[in-house]
Design a protein around this motif. Structure first.
Motif, PDB file in Angstrom:
ATOM      1  N   GLY A  47      -4.929 -24.848 -34.769  1.00  0.00           N
ATOM      2  CA  GLY A  47      -4.109 -24.806 -33.566  1.00  0.00           C
ATOM      3  C   GLY A  47      -2.702 -25.289 -33.819  1.00  0.00           C
ATOM      4  O   GLY A  47      -2.149 -25.148 -34.907  1.00  0.00           O
ATOM      5  N   GLY A  48      -2.125 -25.900 -32.788  1.00  0.00           N
ATOM      6  CA  GLY A  48      -0.711 -26.252 -32.803  1.00  0.00           C
ATOM      7  C   GLY A  48       0.099 -25.080 -32.274  1.00  0.00           C
ATOM      8  O   GLY A  48      -0.208 -23.914 -32.547  1.00  0.00           O
ATOM      9  N   CYS A  49       1.138 -25.381 -31.510  1.00  0.00           N
ATOM     10  CA  CYS A  49       1.898 -24.304 -30.856  1.00  0.00           C
ATOM     11  C   CYS A  49       2.477 -23.304 -31.848  1.00  0.00           C
ATOM     12  O   CYS A  49       2.395 -22.092 -31.634  1.00  0.00           O
ATOM     13  CB  CYS A  49       3.014 -24.909 -30.011  1.00  0.00           C
ATOM     14  SG  CYS A  49       2.416 -25.860 -28.593  1.00  0.00           S
ATOM     15  N   ALA A  50       3.053 -23.797 -32.950  1.00  0.00           N
ATOM     16  CA  ALA A  50       3.668 -22.877 -33.908  1.00  0.00           C
ATOM     17  C   ALA A  50       2.615 -21.984 -34.554  1.00  0.00           C
ATOM     18  O   ALA A  50       2.809 -20.767 -34.692  1.00  0.00           O
ATOM     19  CB  ALA A  50       4.420 -23.660 -34.980  1.00  0.00           C
ATOM     20  N   GLY A  51       1.492 -22.569 -34.941  1.00  0.00           N
ATOM     21  CA  GLY A  51       0.432 -21.774 -35.546  1.00  0.00           C
ATOM     22  C   GLY A  51      -0.124 -20.735 -34.589  1.00  0.00           C
ATOM     23  O   GLY A  51      -0.369 -19.580 -34.968  1.00  0.00           O
ATOM     24  N   ASN A  52      -0.312 -21.133 -33.318  1.00  0.00           N
ATOM     25  CA  ASN A  52      -0.875 -20.214 -32.334  1.00  0.00           C
ATOM     26  C   ASN A  52       0.070 -19.054 -32.029  1.00  0.00           C
ATOM     27  O   ASN A  52      -0.347 -17.894 -31.935  1.00  0.00           O
ATOM     28  CB  ASN A  52      -1.192 -20.960 -31.037  1.00  0.00           C
ATOM     29  CG  ASN A  52      -2.240 -22.032 -31.213  1.00  0.00           C
ATOM     30  OD1 ASN A  52      -2.970 -22.049 -32.202  1.00  0.00           O
ATOM     31  ND2 ASN A  52      -2.314 -22.937 -30.259  1.00  0.00           N
ATOM     32  N   ILE A  53       1.353 -19.369 -31.840  1.00  0.00           N
ATOM     33  CA  ILE A  53       2.330 -18.321 -31.556  1.00  0.00           C
ATOM     34  C   ILE A  53       2.415 -17.358 -32.734  1.00  0.00           C
ATOM     35  O   ILE A  53       2.420 -16.128 -32.564  1.00  0.00           O
ATOM     36  CB  ILE A  53       3.707 -18.934 -31.249  1.00  0.00           C
ATOM     37  CG1 ILE A  53       3.658 -19.741 -29.951  1.00  0.00           C
ATOM     38  CG2 ILE A  53       4.776 -17.851 -31.159  1.00  0.00           C
ATOM     39  CD1 ILE A  53       4.881 -20.614 -29.714  1.00  0.00           C
ATOM     40  N   GLY A 250      -4.494 -22.223 -25.773  1.00  0.00           N
ATOM     41  CA  GLY A 250      -3.639 -21.313 -26.512  1.00  0.00           C
ATOM     42  C   GLY A 250      -3.157 -20.111 -25.727  1.00  0.00           C
ATOM     43  O   GLY A 250      -2.396 -19.296 -26.263  1.00  0.00           O
ATOM     44  N   CYS A 251      -3.535 -19.997 -24.437  1.00  0.00           N
ATOM     45  CA  CYS A 251      -3.086 -18.842 -23.650  1.00  0.00           C
ATOM     46  C   CYS A 251      -1.563 -18.813 -23.516  1.00  0.00           C
ATOM     47  O   CYS A 251      -0.947 -17.754 -23.610  1.00  0.00           O
ATOM     48  CB  CYS A 251      -3.726 -18.863 -22.267  1.00  0.00           C
ATOM     49  SG  CYS A 251      -5.460 -18.415 -22.259  1.00  0.00           S
ATOM     50  N   ALA A 257       4.218 -15.444 -27.615  1.00  0.00           N
ATOM     51  CA  ALA A 257       4.319 -14.440 -28.677  1.00  0.00           C
ATOM     52  C   ALA A 257       4.737 -13.096 -28.094  1.00  0.00           C
ATOM     53  O   ALA A 257       5.552 -12.374 -28.683  1.00  0.00           O
ATOM     54  CB  ALA A 257       2.987 -14.319 -29.410  1.00  0.00           C
ATOM     55  N   GLY A 258       4.186 -12.759 -26.927  1.00  0.00           N
ATOM     56  CA  GLY A 258       4.581 -11.520 -26.261  1.00  0.00           C
ATOM     57  C   GLY A 258       6.045 -11.536 -25.865  1.00  0.00           C
ATOM     58  O   GLY A 258       6.752 -10.524 -25.990  1.00  0.00           O
ATOM     59  N   LEU A 259       6.531 -12.681 -25.369  1.00  0.00           N
ATOM     60  CA  LEU A 259       7.947 -12.798 -25.039  1.00  0.00           C
ATOM     61  C   LEU A 259       8.822 -12.547 -26.269  1.00  0.00           C
ATOM     62  O   LEU A 259       9.795 -11.784 -26.211  1.00  0.00           O
ATOM     63  CB  LEU A 259       8.245 -14.194 -24.490  1.00  0.00           C
ATOM     64  CG  LEU A 259       7.662 -14.576 -23.128  1.00  0.00           C
ATOM     65  CD1 LEU A 259       8.036 -16.026 -22.801  1.00  0.00           C
ATOM     66  CD2 LEU A 259       8.146 -13.648 -22.029  1.00  0.00           C
ATOM     67  N   GLY A 280      -2.028 -13.128 -22.933  1.00  0.00           N
ATOM     68  CA  GLY A 280      -2.662 -14.341 -22.429  1.00  0.00           C
ATOM     69  C   GLY A 280      -4.071 -14.064 -21.944  1.00  0.00           C
ATOM     70  O   GLY A 280      -4.988 -14.871 -22.149  1.00  0.00           O
ATOM     71  N   SER A 281      -4.266 -12.916 -21.304  1.00  0.00           N
ATOM     72  CA  SER A 281      -5.593 -12.544 -20.812  1.00  0.00           C
ATOM     73  C   SER A 281      -6.559 -12.283 -21.964  1.00  0.00           C
ATOM     74  O   SER A 281      -7.721 -12.698 -21.932  1.00  0.00           O
ATOM     75  CB  SER A 281      -5.477 -11.296 -19.936  1.00  0.00           C
ATOM     76  OG  SER A 281      -6.743 -10.882 -19.466  1.00  0.00           O
ATOM     77  N   ILE A 282      -6.078 -11.594 -22.992  1.00  0.00           N
ATOM     78  CA  ILE A 282      -6.920 -11.323 -24.159  1.00  0.00           C
ATOM     79  C   ILE A 282      -7.339 -12.641 -24.814  1.00  0.00           C
ATOM     80  O   ILE A 282      -8.491 -12.812 -25.228  1.00  0.00           O
ATOM     81  CB  ILE A 282      -6.173 -10.425 -25.160  1.00  0.00           C
ATOM     82  CG1 ILE A 282      -6.039  -9.007 -24.591  1.00  0.00           C
ATOM     83  CG2 ILE A 282      -6.889 -10.389 -26.516  1.00  0.00           C
ATOM     84  CD1 ILE A 282      -5.148  -8.095 -25.405  1.00  0.00           C
ATOM     85  N   LYS A 283      -6.411 -13.591 -24.896  1.00  0.00           N
ATOM     86  CA  LYS A 283      -6.730 -14.869 -25.521  1.00  0.00           C
ATOM     87  C   LYS A 283      -7.823 -15.611 -24.771  1.00  0.00           C
ATOM     88  O   LYS A 283      -8.745 -16.158 -25.376  1.00  0.00           O
ATOM     89  CB  LYS A 283      -5.459 -15.719 -25.575  1.00  0.00           C
ATOM     90  CG  LYS A 283      -5.359 -16.797 -26.645  1.00  0.00           C
ATOM     91  CD  LYS A 283      -6.504 -17.711 -26.905  1.00  0.00           C
ATOM     92  CE  LYS A 283      -7.002 -18.500 -25.742  1.00  0.00           C
ATOM     93  NZ  LYS A 283      -8.358 -19.083 -26.094  1.00  0.00           N
ATOM     94  N   ILE A 284      -7.757 -15.604 -23.429  1.00  0.00           N
ATOM     95  CA  ILE A 284      -8.713 -16.403 -22.653  1.00  0.00           C
ATOM     96  C   ILE A 284     -10.132 -15.857 -22.768  1.00  0.00           C
ATOM     97  O   ILE A 284     -11.100 -16.549 -22.455  1.00  0.00           O
ATOM     98  CB  ILE A 284      -8.276 -16.485 -21.172  1.00  0.00           C
ATOM     99  CG1 ILE A 284      -8.831 -17.769 -20.529  1.00  0.00           C
ATOM    100  CG2 ILE A 284      -8.698 -15.253 -20.382  1.00  0.00           C
ATOM    101  CD1 ILE A 284      -8.276 -18.053 -19.146  1.00  0.00           C
TER     102      ILE A 284
END
Length: 314
Positions: A47-53, A250-251, A257-259, A280-284
């Motif tokens: 995880g982590g924001c950078a890794g997730n994005i 991570g949503c 990432a989409g932005l 975000g929906s796919i992630k959840i």
């Protein structure tokens, strides 16, 4: 050209509480809170924001470059990034530190209680934007060490590189004046609805005034979609109903990432926001922040079904 992702890298220990926090927290006793939640389900994720994005951006076909600081326990994560084909060239390993560790407890309403040990993240300022190993077209400064976030915002602005400022969980670290300095350096500001309220409280400025300081202010609203304030217009971004609700962790990062993907390609805000909403929906629908998968063809089908228009090529 690459997309630079400044932010945290962390191991997420995710626990699921098979009940609702509100059933066990007594508001009148919050001043002496002492509570334990039994969590029969637990797993460890990258995880982590950078890794997730970066994970979702790579899945979209972009080339993210992560800039982060990690510890001596980073080996398994490094192998995962290598497997994904995500560059580690701008990740600095600090042998006397742990990689960031996040402990997340989620209830049946998707509320979360988190505890975070920053570890090496607190030394993110050791990385400099000028050290990026590839030409950078666009960047994001996501939650990281305080000094690192401040310096990376300044360095990106000085280099003339457009970027999203995403204060996220780092908001409590900053004063109102410090936030305004980073907002004014940024091209875009992204927050969830709670964070947007906190930014308003800290800066003393309403959303409309904050939106005037950037090219776009993006506010995510969870199950209600998002609103993008840009050019004096508020674009309402519809939510996409997921096939199943498994894990919200991570949503927000998938949304960002989409932005980044849409901004880099010059898409309009409605299209960019809709792609972000779909991601975000796919992630959840998947457990953990880096386990969702999709194909370009499948993404296009779901986008058309959700929004009644074709997903642009790119």
């Amino acid at each position: 050209m690459t997309t630079l992702i400044c932010g945290s890298m962390a191991y997420d220990t995710i626990m699921v509480f098979p009940d609702r926090f509100k059933n066990h927290i007594l508001p009148e006793q919050i001043h002496m809170l002492s509570i334990s939640f039994l969590v029969p389900e637990m797993r460890r994720e990258f995880g982590g924001c950078a890794g997730n994005i970066a994970y979702t951006l790579k899945a979209l076909g972009d080339e993210p470059l992560i800039m982060a600081t990690v510890g001596s326990d980073f080996g398994p994560y490094a192998a995962w990034l290598d497997q994904l084909g995500i560059s580690r060239a701008a990740i600095r390993e600090l042998p006397e530190q742990f990689t960031g560790q996040c402990f997340i407890t989620t209830d049946l309403d998707d509320n979360q209680i988190n505890a975070f040990h920053p570890g090496a993240m607190g030394l993110a300022h050791l990385n400099r934007i000028e050290d990026a190993t590839a030409p950078v077209a666009l960047a994001i400064v996501s939650p990281d060490g305080k000094q690192g976030m401040q310096e990376h915002c300044r360095q990106l602005a000085d280099a003339g590189i457009p970027f999203i400022f995403d204060p996220g969980q780092g908001l409590p670290m900053f004063s109102g004046d410090e936030l305004l300095q980073m907002i004014d350096a940024a091209d875009y500001l992204a927050c969830n609805d709670y964070e947007a309220e906190l930014v308003q409280q800290k800066t003393g400025l309403p959303l409309a005034a904050l939106a005037c300081r950037v090219k776009a202010l993006i506010v995510t609203l969870g199950a209600d979609g998002a609103r993008i304030h840009a050019d004096g217009v508020v674009h309402a971004i519809a939510p996409v109903s997921p096939a199943q609700l498994l894990d919200p962790t991570g949503c927000g990062d998938a949304f960002r990432a989409g932005l980044l993907y849409g901004i880099k390609r010059g898409w309009d805000w409605q299209t960019t926001g809709q792609l972000a909403s779909l991601l975000g929906s796919i992630k959840i629908e998947h457990r953990g922040p880096q386990n969702h998968t999709f194909t370009r063809e499948g993404l296009a089908v779901r986008y058309a079904a959700a929004f009644g228009q074709a997903l642009p090529n790119g």
